[in-house]
Design a protein around this motif. Sequence first.
Motif, mmCIF file in Angstrom:
data_model
loop_
_atom_site.group_PDB
_atom_site.id
_atom_site.type_symbol
_atom_site.label_atom_id
_atom_site.label_comp_id
_atom_site.label_asym_id
_atom_site.label_seq_id
_atom_site.Cartn_x
_atom_site.Cartn_y
_atom_site.Cartn_z
ATOM 1 N N ASP A 129 -33.575 -8.194 -37.439
ATOM 2 C CA ASP A 129 -33.295 -9.201 -36.413
ATOM 3 C C ASP A 129 -33.641 -8.671 -35.025
ATOM 4 N N CYS A 130 -34.239 -9.538 -34.216
ATOM 5 C CA CYS A 130 -34.611 -9.257 -32.822
ATOM 6 C C CYS A 130 -35.848 -8.382 -32.686
ATOM 7 N N GLN A 131 -36.433 -7.965 -33.802
ATOM 8 C CA GLN A 131 -37.668 -7.190 -33.731
ATOM 9 C C GLN A 131 -38.824 -8.194 -33.682
ATOM 10 N N CYS A 183 -27.029 -15.168 -35.168
ATOM 11 C CA CYS A 183 -26.805 -13.791 -34.697
ATOM 12 C C CYS A 183 -27.763 -13.454 -33.571
ATOM 13 N N ALA A 184 -29.051 -13.779 -33.780
ATOM 14 C CA ALA A 184 -30.068 -13.456 -32.784
ATOM 15 C C ALA A 184 -29.792 -14.169 -31.461
ATOM 16 N N ALA A 185 -29.279 -15.415 -31.545
ATOM 17 C CA ALA A 185 -28.953 -16.148 -30.325
ATOM 18 C C ALA A 185 -27.823 -15.455 -29.562
ATOM 19 N N GLU A 186 -26.840 -14.938 -30.314
ATOM 20 C CA GLU A 186 -25.744 -14.191 -29.682
ATOM 21 C C GLU A 186 -26.271 -12.970 -28.939
ATOM 22 N N ALA A 226 -34.267 -22.174 -26.577
ATOM 23 C CA ALA A 226 -33.562 -22.286 -27.861
ATOM 24 C C ALA A 226 -32.176 -22.894 -27.679
ATOM 25 N N ARG A 227 -31.592 -22.764 -26.489
ATOM 26 C CA ARG A 227 -30.259 -23.338 -26.249
ATOM 27 C C ARG A 227 -30.292 -24.863 -26.326
#
Length: 754
Positions: free
Chosen positions: A676-678, A555-558, A566-567
């Motif tokens: 997420d993302c924090q 989800c975070a990658a999206e 990270a890719r």
Amino acid sequence: MGSCGTWAWQELLVLLSSLLWLWADSAQPTPPGPTPNPGPQLKFRLAGYPRKHNEGRVEVFYNDEWGTICDDDFTLANAHVLCRHLGFVAAAGWAHSAKYGKGVGRIWLDNVNCAGGEKSIGDCKHRGWGNSDCSHEEDAGVVCKDERIPGFKDSNVIESEQSHVEEVRLRPVVSGARRQLPVSEGIVEVRYKDGWAQICDEGWDSRNSHVVCGMMGFPAEKKVNRNFYKLFSERQQLNYRLHSVSCTGTEVHLSMCAFEFYRGNASAACRAGMPAVVSCVPGPLFTTANGHKKKQRQQQQGQQRIRLKGGAKVGEGRVEVLKSSEWGTICDDRWNLLSASVVCRELGFGSAKEALTGARMGQGTGPIHMNEVQCLGTEKSLWSCPFKNITQEDCKHTEDAAVRCNIPYMGYETLIRLSGGRSRFEGRVEVALGAGDGDQPHWGLVCGEGWGTLEAMVACRQLGLGFANHGLQETWYWDASNVTEMVLSGVKCAGHEMSLSHCQHHGTSLNCRNTGTRFAAGVICSETASDLLLHAPLVQETAYIEDRPLHMLYCAAEENCLASSARLANWPYGHRRLLRFSSQIHNNGRADFRPKAGRHSWVWHECHRHYHSMDIFTHYDILTPNGTKVAEGHKASFCLEDTECEEGVAKRYECANFGEQGITVGCWDLYRHDIDCQWIDITDVKPGNYILQVVINPNFEVAESDFTNNAMKCNCKYDGHRIWVHSCHIGDALSEEANRRFEQYPGQLNNQIS
């Protein structure tokens, strides 16, 4: 029998008519008797011009100071109570929007709500003495019935001639000075009837000049060449109005000084003198010589220990002072015009127009350094005034003191106007070019390319309309005007300028791809604005490192919440190292923070099951001490909502069920460390000393009253396994010297966080 009956009926009719007359007489409203004295602290007077003896601006003497009443929610019932205070039987009407001229000093009452029968205005409902959100442009006036209460002793008899000094100006007589703004030298004149009159300078001294300069927006006075003006005045027909002016030097208006009026034929007046002449010293913002301006700015930067924050106009704002390398506020206990004037003059403005209490310019953060400041008015710095140090129990930021200062008239508002909007607060921006030397101005449009919130802030300030709500790059939906030519392009402002002409722009070489009127720049202005800032201590308390498996980060990658490397990872195996922390974002302004985009354009994110109302709400960065980014994690606005609020403030925004998004004044939005993302992805960061930086609203998408407090910084030491985060603070909370020490931070030498 018949005659006796007739006589009896006549007697009965007379008796009945007498009773009816008595009943009718008792039913008539009797003229009110003298109003009991409301107490030694309250007096009332009528002021302003033009007016008759039974009308004018209402002024109240309370707490040893004259002040006015705001026209918000004003009614005829309020006017009835006030007219009785003034010795009249009732009110015939009332006036709003400073019909009789703007007053000076305090605005004592606001939102007054009388039933009409109260003995004193203090018995009516109101916001509290001195608690107001008005300016003197909203001063209320009354028109009383020209009938006195029998037996009323009026200690404030209004003479048929104007007995107050309302307006004062400096009239320049030197030819070069006539066109140049600001006017800092000239003959002092007072408004009289439909014209202007002079003041005899017999007994005039520097203290009088100091008061006049303060009214005109200048911090100090200087000596003037009287001989030149003596020759000039001998050739002029003069109309003297005042003489024997005697100021102490601390007054904020000439009307507060002792003086006398010339009565009757004043043609033989002032034989031993000449018109009073004043020469003032402009503050650094208003000096015309650039070299002098730079020199003064450098001097000021080296010693500045006071500043104004949160004001829409130049010369107004919350007062903040620097103590022990940290900026803090002043508690409003005993805050008055004398102390406010010391602040204004210290900052290079004139005397104070208003000393504001109750966080009228928004709440500050950090320490409250001073309380019960009691200046005499002669001090050069606020730090020279007596004051008390306070404890947390004494004051809260809801009591932060603020000021509105007199500033010189620069005429900037005559070079800009709005057209086509639905109200005076919005429209297409039109600017005047070539308006100098008496020429007719040439009006034109501003190119919308690159026009944003910062440019709109300057335009709204120049217009005198407060803060910017929106800066618009297209204005096709507003009514067209007869101005169609584009005359200004490439406007780029820092946000603090007083006029668009002070911003960068292309000059005479216009460069605009779309020159049609639909692509002209526009603004929507507002009297209030939000002000977001991060709660720095919470970041420090909640920061930690987590090694999170890749299979939990799809989800975070999206959402682009991971570093670009990270890719290349071997998904779903391995992990990313994340610096996690909580963010608590407060709205300390005077208007709700609302996303710019309407809900029709919010984007649904399936992964997180919510709508995004702003593309980017926060930037998270790890920087080296010299400012180079080594890791970053931008954070889209998951959802702006009121997580918690201060006592007495109700939540208005929540994300559930496609709800309205925003942050209410007095509330905060909490992003917990486990969301997420924090985080910031620090997988590729090497051990060392760093700066953690968080910036709210980084692209200025939503207007705020103050963008200088949107960044927060912390010191970090990362040893490859653990991280120490400390010294977190809002970007403008420390002195320049302390910030320089912070940037050159050598690193933690042990695990004891001080």
